[in-house]
Design a protein around this motif. Structure first.
Motif, short mmCIF file in Angstrom:
data_model
loop_
_atom_site.label_atom_id
_atom_site.label_comp_id
_atom_site.label_asym_id
_atom_site.label_seq_id
_atom_site.Cartn_x
_atom_site.Cartn_y
_atom_site.Cartn_z
N TRP A 36 0.83 -1.20 0.00
CA TRP A 36 0.00 0.00 0.00
C TRP A 36 0.87 1.26 0.00
O TRP A 36 0.59 2.22 -0.70
CB TRP A 36 -0.94 0.00 1.19
CG TRP A 36 -1.76 1.26 1.26
CD1 TRP A 36 -1.62 2.27 2.15
CD2 TRP A 36 -2.81 1.64 0.36
NE1 TRP A 36 -2.53 3.26 1.87
CE2 TRP A 36 -3.28 2.89 0.78
CE3 TRP A 36 -3.40 1.03 -0.74
CZ2 TRP A 36 -4.30 3.55 0.12
CZ3 TRP A 36 -4.42 1.71 -1.40
CH2 TRP A 36 -4.86 2.95 -0.96
N ASP A 37 1.96 1.24 0.79
CA ASP A 37 2.87 2.39 0.82
C ASP A 37 3.50 2.63 -0.55
O ASP A 37 3.65 3.77 -0.98
CB ASP A 37 3.96 2.18 1.87
CG ASP A 37 3.44 2.33 3.29
OD1 ASP A 37 2.35 2.91 3.47
OD2 ASP A 37 4.13 1.84 4.20
N TRP A 40 0.69 4.02 -2.87
CA TRP A 40 0.36 5.40 -2.48
C TRP A 40 1.49 6.35 -2.86
O TRP A 40 1.25 7.46 -3.34
CB TRP A 40 0.06 5.48 -0.99
CG TRP A 40 -0.39 6.84 -0.60
CD1 TRP A 40 0.30 7.75 0.13
CD2 TRP A 40 -1.62 7.48 -0.96
NE1 TRP A 40 -0.44 8.90 0.26
CE2 TRP A 40 -1.62 8.76 -0.40
CE3 TRP A 40 -2.73 7.05 -1.70
CZ2 TRP A 40 -2.68 9.64 -0.56
CZ3 TRP A 40 -3.78 7.95 -1.86
CH2 TRP A 40 -3.74 9.21 -1.29
N GLY A 41 2.74 5.93 -2.67
CA GLY A 41 3.88 6.76 -3.05
C GLY A 41 3.92 7.01 -4.55
O GLY A 41 4.21 8.12 -5.00
#
Length: 60
Positions: A36-37, A40-41
């Motif tokens: 997810w990180d 999202w990044g």
């Protein structure tokens, strides 16, 4: 990819994911959070690129 092979691969992935969650839920959660990180990044960086592109301040 032939439809039968694709169906088999999908089922193998689903079975593996279920096994992973049942076997070690904490590590599975860590992997999902890490993915997810990354996603999202990437979205944030694409947004920043277009913002700079449209404001005209890129490269000046």
């Amino acid at each position: 990819m032939p439809p039968k092979v694709r169906l088999i691969v999908i089922w193998l992935v689903v079975i593996f994911l279920l096994y992973s969650v049942i076997n070690d839920p904490e590590r599975s959660a860590d992997i999902v959070l890490a993915l997810w990180d990354v996603i999202w990044g990437a979205i944030a960086n694409i947004g920043r690129f277009f913002e700079e592109l449209f404001t005209g301040s890129m490269g000046r």
